[in-house]
Enzyme design. Sequence first.
Site, PDB file in Angstrom:
ATOM      1  N   ASP A  95       5.636   5.927  14.201  1.00  0.00           N
ATOM      2  CA  ASP A  95       5.092   7.251  13.903  1.00  0.00           C
ATOM      3  C   ASP A  95       5.987   8.380  14.417  1.00  0.00           C
ATOM      4  O   ASP A  95       5.581   9.553  14.425  1.00  0.00           O
ATOM      5  CB  ASP A  95       3.656   7.367  14.433  1.00  0.00           C
ATOM      6  CG  ASP A  95       2.701   6.517  13.596  1.00  0.00           C
ATOM      7  OD1 ASP A  95       2.900   6.439  12.375  1.00  0.00           O
ATOM      8  OD2 ASP A  95       1.766   5.926  14.165  1.00  0.00           O
ATOM      9  N   ASP A 153       0.359   2.893   6.759  1.00  0.00           N
ATOM     10  CA  ASP A 153       0.541   4.263   7.261  1.00  0.00           C
ATOM     11  C   ASP A 153       2.020   4.664   7.279  1.00  0.00           C
ATOM     12  O   ASP A 153       2.371   5.837   7.164  1.00  0.00           O
ATOM     13  CB  ASP A 153      -0.008   4.400   8.689  1.00  0.00           C
ATOM     14  CG  ASP A 153      -1.269   3.582   8.946  1.00  0.00           C
ATOM     15  OD1 ASP A 153      -1.442   2.533   8.311  1.00  0.00           O
ATOM     16  OD2 ASP A 153      -2.061   3.983   9.804  1.00  0.00           O
TER      17      ASP A 153
HETATM   18  N1  GLY Z   1      -2.488   4.851  12.393  1.00  0.00           N
HETATM   19  C1  GLY Z   1      -2.754   5.985  11.651  1.00  0.00           C
HETATM   20  C2  GLY Z   1      -4.160   6.134  11.306  1.00  0.00           C
HETATM   21  O1  GLY Z   1      -5.029   5.908  12.131  1.00  0.00           O
HETATM   22  O2  GLY Z   1      -4.434   6.499  10.197  1.00  0.00           O
END
Ligand code: GLY
Length: 370
Positions: A95, A153
Site C-alpha cells: 500500500d 486491492d
Molecule cells: N486493504 C484495503 C481495504 O481494506 O480495502
Amino acid sequence: MENHSIDVNSAVQRITEKMDWVSERSKSKIPYKTVDGVHDDLSESDINWWTNGFWSGIQWLLYHETGNEKHAAIARSVEQKLDRCFEEFYGIHHDAGFMWLLSAAADYRLTGDLEARRRALHAANLLAGRFNPAGNFIRAWNGTDNSGWAIIDCMMNLALLYWASEETADPRYRQIAECHADTAARCFVRSDGSVRHIVIFDPESGEMIDDLGGQGYAKGSSWTRGQAWGIYGFTISWKHTQKELYLETVRKIADYFISQIPADSLIPVDFCQPETPHLEDSMAAAIAACGMIELSRELGEEGVPYLDAAKRMLAALLAKRCCWTKESDGILERCTAAYHNQEKETNIIYGDYFLIEAVFKLNGNDAFLW
Ligand code: GLY
C-alpha cells in the site's frame, strides 16, 4: 429502485464547508476513523498503517477545488511525517501506492515540488521491489508465511508504478504493473465477473495454490470493496496502458457489480452475506462510483449505464449516509473495514476520501491523482 437525484453544486458546497472546519480541527493529525465523532490520530501510534495517505489526499482534493493554501500545508505535514516509514523500512507494504500517490505524488503533480517527486519515486521503487517474477504478482503484506499472497486491492497501488514510468521514461515500473494486472485478470476474476480478495501463489514456482475470503464474508464470496477495487483498479490500468484486456476485465466486474446493487442502492459488505447480520459498506459504494464514473468517461455513449449506476449509489449515500453537522469530524457513515473482526458501520477516512473524489468528479473539476 429508489430514485434520488444529486444536486452536485450543493454537495460540493457541503463538502467544502464541512471540510474547512474539520481540516482546522484535525490539522496536526493523520486520522483513520472517528471515535465518538472525533478523528483519531495515527501519526505516532501506527505510521505504517495503509490508510495514512488519505488525509493528505483529501487535502489535495480540497486544495485543487478551493485554492486554499492551508490544505496544501496540512497535506505536506502528512507527507513529511511519512518519511519515518522510509527510515524504518520494515513496515512498508504494497500500500505504498495508496500512501505516497495521495501524498507525495499528488503534491508533485499539483505543485511541481521536487522533494515530493523524490519521495514518490522512492516509494515506487520500494513497491516495485515487492514483485515476484515467478508468479508475476506484487506481494501484498509482510510476515513469515505470506510471501506468496496477493490481494485485489493492489490494483489501486499500480497507479504509482504507472506514474513512475511516465515521470522517468523508464518502462520497468509499468512493465511490473502490467505483469501484476495480467495475473490479477487471470487469477482473481471469476467467470461471473466477481473477484476474489486474496490469492495465494507458491512463491517459488509462481503456481496459484489457493484463495481466501479475506475481508469478505467467506471463501468463494463476493466482498464488495474488493469488487470496487477491481473496478477502479482495472480502469486505472486501462487508462495508463490502453490494453484491451483491462477494459474487458473492468466491464465484466462492473456489469456483475451493477447486477447485484440492491433496490435502495446501499451496498452491503459482501454480495453473498447472510440476511443477518446485515452490514453495509458505504466505502464500497463510493469507490465503485469513482471507478464507474472514470469508466464511463472512457466509453462515451456505451458508458452511460456505468455513469447511471454511479449516480444512483452516490445519490443514496448523499441522501442517507452523510453527516454534515458538527456532531462528527467525518462525513460518510456505515463504513465497514471487514465483515468479521474489524471496524463496522462507522466513519473511516478513505470513505470520506472517495466520496469527495466522486462528487468532485461529477462536478467536472477533479484532480485525477491515480
Ligand atoms: N486493504 C484495503 C481495504 O481494506 O480495502
